[in-house]
Design an enzyme around this catalytic site. Structure first.
Site, PDB file in Angstrom:
ATOM      1  N   ASP A   1     -12.783  -2.173  -7.358  1.00 49.53           N
ATOM      2  CA  ASP A   1     -13.052  -1.107  -8.327  1.00 49.53           C
ATOM      3  C   ASP A   1     -12.202  -1.240  -9.591  1.00 49.53           C
ATOM      4  O   ASP A   1     -12.541  -0.649 -10.618  1.00 49.53           O
ATOM      5  CB  ASP A   1     -12.749   0.268  -7.699  1.00 49.53           C
ATOM      6  CG  ASP A   1     -13.873   0.772  -6.806  1.00 49.53           C
ATOM      7  OD1 ASP A   1     -14.785  -0.015  -6.503  1.00 49.53           O
ATOM      8  OD2 ASP A   1     -13.828   1.953  -6.415  1.00 49.53           O
TER       9      ASP A   1
ATOM     10  N   VAL B   1     -24.289   9.295  -6.920  1.00 49.72           N
ATOM     11  CA  VAL B   1     -24.205   9.075  -5.470  1.00 49.72           C
ATOM     12  C   VAL B   1     -23.354  10.131  -4.767  1.00 49.72           C
ATOM     13  O   VAL B   1     -23.764  10.704  -3.759  1.00 49.72           O
ATOM     14  CB  VAL B   1     -23.618   7.676  -5.185  1.00 49.72           C
ATOM     15  CG1 VAL B   1     -23.966   7.243  -3.797  1.00 49.72           C
ATOM     16  CG2 VAL B   1     -24.106   6.671  -6.184  1.00 49.72           C
TER      17      VAL B   1
ATOM     18  N   HIS C   1     -42.981  -4.328  16.210  1.00 54.02           N
ATOM     19  CA  HIS C   1     -43.673  -3.054  16.102  1.00 54.02           C
ATOM     20  C   HIS C   1     -43.266  -2.170  17.268  1.00 54.02           C
ATOM     21  O   HIS C   1     -43.195  -2.652  18.394  1.00 54.02           O
ATOM     22  CB  HIS C   1     -45.189  -3.277  16.144  1.00 54.02           C
ATOM     23  CG  HIS C   1     -45.962  -2.007  16.149  1.00 54.02           C
ATOM     24  ND1 HIS C   1     -46.119  -1.244  15.021  1.00 54.02           N
ATOM     25  CD2 HIS C   1     -46.593  -1.354  17.156  1.00 54.02           C
ATOM     26  CE1 HIS C   1     -46.828  -0.167  15.328  1.00 54.02           C
ATOM     27  NE2 HIS C   1     -47.135  -0.204  16.608  1.00 54.02           N
TER      28      HIS C   1
ATOM     29  N   GLU D   1       0.862  -1.193   0.000  1.00 48.47           N
ATOM     30  CA  GLU D   1       0.000   0.000   0.000  1.00 48.47           C
ATOM     31  C   GLU D   1       0.890   1.232   0.000  1.00 48.47           C
ATOM     32  O   GLU D   1       1.770   1.371   0.840  1.00 48.47           O
ATOM     33  CB  GLU D   1      -0.941   0.010   1.209  1.00 48.47           C
ATOM     34  CG  GLU D   1      -1.773   1.278   1.369  1.00 48.47           C
ATOM     35  CD  GLU D   1      -2.591   1.673   0.137  1.00 48.47           C
ATOM     36  OE1 GLU D   1      -3.484   0.926  -0.267  1.00 48.47           O
ATOM     37  OE2 GLU D   1      -2.308   2.756  -0.442  1.00 48.47           O
ATOM     38  N   GLY D   2       0.633   2.115  -0.961  1.00 46.70           N
ATOM     39  CA  GLY D   2       1.444   3.317  -1.115  1.00 46.70           C
ATOM     40  C   GLY D   2       1.011   4.492  -0.253  1.00 46.70           C
ATOM     41  O   GLY D   2       1.797   5.391   0.035  1.00 46.70           O
TER      42      GLY D   2
ATOM     43  N   GLY E   1     -23.138  16.324 -11.962  1.00 46.64           N
ATOM     44  CA  GLY E   1     -23.419  14.889 -11.835  1.00 46.64           C
ATOM     45  C   GLY E   1     -24.335  14.600 -10.660  1.00 46.64           C
ATOM     46  O   GLY E   1     -23.958  14.818  -9.509  1.00 46.64           O
TER      47      GLY E   1
ATOM     48  N   LEU F   1      -3.763   2.533   5.859  1.00 44.19           N
ATOM     49  CA  LEU F   1      -4.504   1.457   5.180  1.00 44.19           C
ATOM     50  C   LEU F   1      -5.979   1.869   5.022  1.00 44.19           C
ATOM     51  O   LEU F   1      -6.411   2.869   5.554  1.00 44.19           O
ATOM     52  CB  LEU F   1      -4.386   0.160   6.003  1.00 44.19           C
ATOM     53  CG  LEU F   1      -2.969  -0.410   6.096  1.00 44.19           C
ATOM     54  CD1 LEU F   1      -2.908  -1.535   7.138  1.00 44.19           C
ATOM     55  CD2 LEU F   1      -2.481  -0.913   4.731  1.00 44.19           C
ATOM     56  N   GLY F   2      -6.723   1.077   4.264  1.00 40.60           N
ATOM     57  CA  GLY F   2      -8.168   1.338   4.145  1.00 40.60           C
ATOM     58  C   GLY F   2      -8.601   1.883   2.793  1.00 40.60           C
ATOM     59  O   GLY F   2      -9.788   1.958   2.505  1.00 40.60           O
TER      60      GLY F   2
END
Ligand code: FAD
Ligand code: NAI
Length: 461
Positions: free
Chosen positions: A309, A179, A440, A33-34, A176, A38-39
């Site tokens: 992604d 989301v 309920h 990871e660069g 746009g 992290l994450g």
């Protein structure tokens, strides 16, 4: 002997979840990871900071608009923007440190730096080359912009800049109505900015159920957001820290220019694979820049896998996580599986919007016969008590009553959707949901009522 069984490139939700599952299954695992933390996008500049700001500004909205109605009188709180950002950062830090803890707990090596793949079985980080039996690419995505529009992250921002503006703008133009545009637009509208959303198509959130998008737009407009639909943005010019946005209305080609303190470009994200050296080792790509994979997430090069992604499919953290777990199982000789038909999507505005499975529009296009059961939150006592009775829950079933999809706009929709997801995983019918006792008063009764509406009828409608 290889240094590692698996090296994962990217420490986002796809990569870190994959690494944890690999380690749990007994594989010696490293993550490259660069970033400093992290994450990935999600924890650092995506899901988590945006939800912190949505939460804080929702509370503000409640104080300004609903407290007095409940007899909670007095001045609504004033906004300390720097403190709100500090709170957001604290939430982010707590989560990213949590992943570091999980890495230690599971004995996962974090190779700090940017990785590339000189050959199958090798990952280069800095000057060092590490050997691995298998490599999983989870390099994620980055914001995409529009031709001719330069993002300076001050006046013209991507979602990353929008999470850390120096001050609250008086006017914000969002390009746009997807989301990011609606979540971040909501944040700034609640903080007092005049928010105008310019969308190329004639509807907001174009991939969602049509009825939901219409209702969603109505509710957001009531909250003060302006919408310009069917408009193609031509240019964004900046001068002295202000912007001018010019768009052309598709219906009559007329051009309009509006002023803004800040412009948020939220027209989608693109896979990030820069610097990995994939072309040199012959990893095939899709036309739209994603890494091509087979049904088991293996790329065209044996021993190199890809998830999240960076590959085809919805750009969602939980989709990346599911692929991360599944590919780990494959690498451990088990049967990893992701049911792409049951991946929920949630927009964390107030009210929340959630969906899973097919929309009516998709079913019509495919010529599938279906039935709809719908229930308005107006008939849900709990929703009325929290001033969020404007939405509805909608279930779509096939001729045999099997659930094909659900679309909910209303309080807690992002949690409610999961009972439908579980039902769909079990191949349940709407009747199965309708026969399940729901406590309920809960928001979830609206889902049950929608299920009842697929049969003999809802009770409270
Ligand atoms: P990423 O999270 O992008 O992680 C990839 C990581 O790989 C990055 O940390 C990057 O630094 C690293 N990396 C890349 N190349 C290299 C290399 N060569 N060497 C070393 N490291 C490398 N999704 C949701 O489901 N719910 C939400 O509420 C939500 N909110 C969002 C809000 C915003 C503002 C944004 C921008 C996104 C949001 N998303 C949300 C989408 C979500 O963040 C992504 O779908 C998710 O992060 C994808 O995970 P990933 O692991 O594939 O990639
Ligand atoms: P998006 O794909 O959701 O929306 C982009 C919007 O921009 C679409 O409505 C599109 O029609 C419009 N658009 C495209 N070109 C345009 C143009 N030239 N002019 C005007 N409008 C134009 O993309 P967004 O909002 O940038 O989000 C990126 C990704 O991040 C999404 O795929 C989403 O899955 C993920 N994300 C998820 C969240 C969640 O799950 N709650 C929150 C934020 C992001």
């Amino acid at each position: 002997m290889a240094d590692f069984d698996v090296i994962v490139i990217g420490g986002g939700p796809g990569g870190y979840v994959c690494a944890i599952r690999c380690a749990q299954l007994g594989l010696k695992t490293a993550v490259v990871e660069g970033r400093e933390t992290l994450g990935g996008t999600c924890l650092n500049v995506g899901c988590i900071p945006s939800k912190a700001l949505l939460h804080a500004t929702h509370e503000l909205h409640e104080a300004e608009h609903n407290f007095a109605k409940m007899g909670l009188k007095g001045k609504a709180p004033s906004v300390d923007w720097d403190q709100m950002k500090a709170y957001k950062q604290e939430v982010v830090d707590g989560n990213t440190k949590g992943i570091e803890f999980l890495f230690k707990k599971n004995k996962i090596t974090w190779l700090k730096g940017w990785g590339s793949i000189p050959a199958a079985g090798q990952v280069k980080v800095g000057e060092e080359v590490h050997n691995a039996k298998n490599i999983v690419i989870a390099s994620g995505s980055v914001p995409s912009s529009l031709p001719g529009i330069e993002i300076d992250e001050e006046t013209v921002v991507s979602s990353t800049g929008a999470l850390a503006l120096k001050k609250i703008p008086k006017s914000l133009v969002v390009i746009g109505a997807g989301v990011i545009g609606l979540e971040m637009g909501s944040v700034y509208a609640r903080l007092g900015a005049k928010v105008t959303v310019v969308e190329f198509l004639d509807v907001i959130t174009p991939t969602m159920d049509g009825e939901v998008s219409k209702q969603f737009q109505k509710i957001l407009a009531k909250q003060g957001m302006d919408f310009v639909l069917g408009a193609a943005v031509q240019s964004v010019e900046t001068k002295n820290g202000k912007a001018k946005v010019t768009y052309k209305l598709r219906k009559d080609n007329s051009e309009v220019t509006i002023d803004a303190d800040t412009v948020l470009v939220a027209t989608g994200r693109k896979p990030y694979t820069d610097g990995l050296g994939l072309a040199d080792i012959g990893v095939e790509m899709e036309q739209r820049g994603q890494i091509k994979t087979d049904a088991h997430w293996q790329t065209s090069v044996k021993g190199i896998y890809a998830i999240g992604d960076a590959i085809v499919g919805p750009m969602l953290a939980h989709k990346a996580e599911d692929e991360g777990m599944a590919v780990a199982e494959v690498l451990a000789g088990k049967h990893g599986h992701v049911n792409y038909g049951v991946i929920p999507g949630v927009i964390y505005t107030t009210p929340e919007v959630a969906s899973v499975g097919k929309t009516e529009e998709e079913l019509k296009k495919d010529g599938v016969k279906y039935k709809v059961g719908k229930f308005p939150f107006m008939g849900n006592a709990r929703a009325k008590a929290v001033f969020q009775a404007e939405g509805f829950a909608k279930l779509i079933v096939d001729e045999n009553d099997r659930i094909l999809g659900a679309h909910i706009i209303g309080p807690g929709a992002g949690d409610l959707i999961h009972e439908v997801c579980v039902a769909m995983e079990f191949g349940a019918s709407a009747e199965d949901l309708a026969l399940t006792c729901h406590a309920h008063p809960t928001f979830s009764e609206a889902v049950r009522e929608a299920a009842l509406a697929c049969g003999d009828g809802a009770i409270h409608a």
